[in-house]
Design an enzyme around this catalytic site. Structure first.
Site, PDB file in Angstrom:
ATOM      1  N   HIS A  60      -6.879 103.781  48.344  1.00  0.00           N
ATOM      2  CA  HIS A  60      -5.747 102.858  48.235  1.00  0.00           C
ATOM      3  C   HIS A  60      -4.903 103.092  46.982  1.00  0.00           C
ATOM      4  O   HIS A  60      -3.840 102.506  46.843  1.00  0.00           O
ATOM      5  CB  HIS A  60      -6.209 101.393  48.363  1.00  0.00           C
ATOM      6  CG  HIS A  60      -6.741 100.772  47.114  1.00  0.00           C
ATOM      7  ND1 HIS A  60      -8.087 100.662  46.841  1.00  0.00           N
ATOM      8  CD2 HIS A  60      -6.108 100.206  46.065  1.00  0.00           C
ATOM      9  CE1 HIS A  60      -8.236 100.051  45.678  1.00  0.00           C
ATOM     10  NE2 HIS A  60      -7.060  99.757  45.187  1.00  0.00           N
ATOM     11  N   ASP A  87     -12.683 103.680  51.552  1.00  0.00           N
ATOM     12  CA  ASP A  87     -11.721 103.694  50.453  1.00  0.00           C
ATOM     13  C   ASP A  87     -12.104 104.735  49.399  1.00  0.00           C
ATOM     14  O   ASP A  87     -12.499 104.389  48.286  1.00  0.00           O
ATOM     15  CB  ASP A  87     -11.619 102.281  49.846  1.00  0.00           C
ATOM     16  CG  ASP A  87     -10.402 102.137  48.941  1.00  0.00           C
ATOM     17  OD1 ASP A  87      -9.576 103.065  48.895  1.00  0.00           O
ATOM     18  OD2 ASP A  87     -10.294 101.079  48.274  1.00  0.00           O
ATOM     19  N   SER A 132      -9.361  99.930  40.028  1.00  0.00           N
ATOM     20  CA  SER A 132      -9.573 100.588  41.319  1.00  0.00           C
ATOM     21  C   SER A 132      -9.729 102.087  41.184  1.00  0.00           C
ATOM     22  O   SER A 132      -9.036 102.725  40.391  1.00  0.00           O
ATOM     23  CB  SER A 132      -8.384 100.331  42.245  1.00  0.00           C
ATOM     24  OG  SER A 132      -8.526  99.091  42.832  1.00  0.00           O
TER      25      SER A 132
HETATM   26  N1  ARG Z   1      -7.708  96.650  44.203  1.00  0.00           N
HETATM   27  C1  ARG Z   1      -7.812  96.585  42.784  1.00  0.00           C
HETATM   28  C2  ARG Z   1      -7.037  97.740  42.157  1.00  0.00           C
HETATM   29  O1  ARG Z   1      -6.224  98.330  42.827  1.00  0.00           O
HETATM   30  C3  ARG Z   1      -9.246  96.449  42.331  1.00  0.00           C
HETATM   31  C4  ARG Z   1      -9.714  95.057  42.545  1.00  0.00           C
HETATM   32  C5  ARG Z   1     -11.148  94.853  42.230  1.00  0.00           C
HETATM   33  N2  ARG Z   1     -11.371  93.450  42.322  1.00  0.00           N
HETATM   34  C6  ARG Z   1     -12.513  92.825  42.071  1.00  0.00           C
HETATM   35  N3  ARG Z   1     -12.536  91.528  42.109  1.00  0.00           N
HETATM   36  N4  ARG Z   1     -13.606  93.484  41.796  1.00  0.00           N
HETATM   37  O2  ARG Z   1      -7.086  97.980  40.980  1.00  0.00           O
END
Ligand code: ARG
Length: 265
Positions: free
Chosen positions: A79, A124, A214
Site C-alpha cells: 500500500h 500487503d 507502514s
Molecule cells: N497504514 C499506515 C501507514 O501507511 C500504518 C498504520 C498502522 N496502524 C496501526 N494502528 N498499527 O503508515
C-alpha cells in the site's frame, strides 16, 4: 517516519488504501491520518532507537518504512507503492536513525514488485530493487509460522501520536505482544485476513505503529538469537487505542513468494 518537510505520505497512503479497499467506511477510518482520538507518545509509545541498533531499517521517501531483504532489495508494504514496474522515484534512506544526519545513505529505487493479487485486503507486501546495493546487514524473514508468537519489536519514523500527520526524524522503537487472530477479530471481525495478517498490540493500548510506519518490519529474535522479520506494518483503526491491535502482513505466509519475487527482480 516523515519529517514535516518530507513529501506527505499520509494523504497518499490513505487515498491508496481507500481506493483499494473500495471505500469501505471502517477501513477508511482505520487509515485516517487526521482522525481525532489521541493516543500517547512515540512510534506511538516508543523510545528512540540507538544508532545501528536496527541497521536493516530503511526510510522511504513517500513516508513509509522498509527493511533490507537483500543488499539491493527492500521489503515494504504494497500500500506504500504505486504498482509494479520500473520506478526511479523512490529515495531509500539507510544507515542512520536521524533522517537529517549527514551520514545518511540515500539510494534511488530502480524497480518495484507489488505482491501478486494485491487489492487492498491482505497481501500487503512489495519489493523495491535499488539502483545500487546498500552495505548494511539484511533482515531475515520468517519462513515458518513458529515465530508468530511472543514479543515483537516495531520500529519506524511514523507518527508518535494518532492524527499527528508528521512523523519524526528520529527512529523510534517499541515492544508489542502477539495477539491471536481470534482475539484480534473481536475488534476487526472479518476485516482481518487471518492467513495473511497477524496482529500485535497491548490490550490497554498506548504502544503501536502508526501512519508513516507502514512497510517497516515487525521482528523478534529467532532461536539462534538473530533478528527475524515476522510482520510488515500494514494498518489499524487509529493508533494505540485500547483493545485495537495493529495489523501486520504475516511474512511467513508469503516467504516463498517474496523469495521468488526477489530473485526475479
Ligand atoms: N497504514 C499506515 C501507514 O501507511 C500504518 C498504520 C498502522 N496502524 C496501526 N494502528 N498499527 O503508515
Amino acid at each position: 517516519m516523515l519529517t514535516s518537510s518530507s513529501p506527505k505520505r499520509s494523504g497518499k497512503t490513505l487515498a491508496k488504501r481507500a481506493a483499494a479497499v473500495g471505500a469501505v467506511a471502517l477501513a477508511v477510518a482505520s487509515l485516517q491520518p487526521l482522525s481525532a482520538n489521541a493516543a500517547s507518545t512515540r512510534v506511538v509509545g516508543g523510545t528512540p532507537a540507538a544508532q545501528n541498533e536496527f541497521p536493516f531499517m530503511v526510510h522511504l521517501s513517500m513516508g513509509c518504512g522498509g527493511a533490507l531483504y537483500k543488499k539491493d532489495v527492500v521489503l515494504t508494504a504494497a500500500h506504500c507503492m504505486d504498482g509494479s514496474g520500473n520506478n526511479t522515484s523512490i529515495t531509500v534512506t539507510a544507515g542512520v536513525n536521524d533522517l537529517d544526519s549527514s551520514a545518511a545513505i540515500k539510494v534511488k529505487s530502480k524497480k518495484v514488485k507489488v505482491a501478486p493479487g494485491y487489492n487492498g485486503s491482505g497481501k500487503d507486501w512489495a519489493l523495491i530493487k535499488l539502483a545500487r546495493p546498500i552495505d548494511k546487514p539484511t533482515l531475515k524473514i520468517a519462513t515458518t509460522d513458529r515465530y508468530n508468537r511472543g514479543m515483537f519489536t516495531i520500529a519506524g519514523w511514523g507518527d508518535t501520536k494518532e492524527g499527528a500527520g508528521e512523523g519524526t526524524t528520529k527512529l523510534q522503537k517499541a515492544t508489542v505482544p502477539f495477539v491471536a487472530d481470534r482475539i484480534c477479530k473481536r475488534h476487526y471481525g472479518n476485516r482481518l485476513v487471518s492467513k495473511e495478517e497477524l496482529c500485535a498490540g497491548w490490550q490497554s493500548g498506548g504502544i503501536d505503529t502508526c501512519q508513516g510506519d507502514s512497510g517497516g518490519p515487525m521482528f523478534r529474535k529467532d532461536d539462534a538469537g538473530k533478528w527475524l522479520q515476522v510482520g510488515i506494518v500494514s494498518w489499524g483503526d487509529g493508533c494505540a487505542r485500547a483493545g485495537v491491535p495493529g495489523v501486520y502482513t504475516e511474512v511467513s505466509t508469503f516467504a516463498k513468494d517474496i523469495a521468488s519475487a526477489a530473485n526475479a527482480l
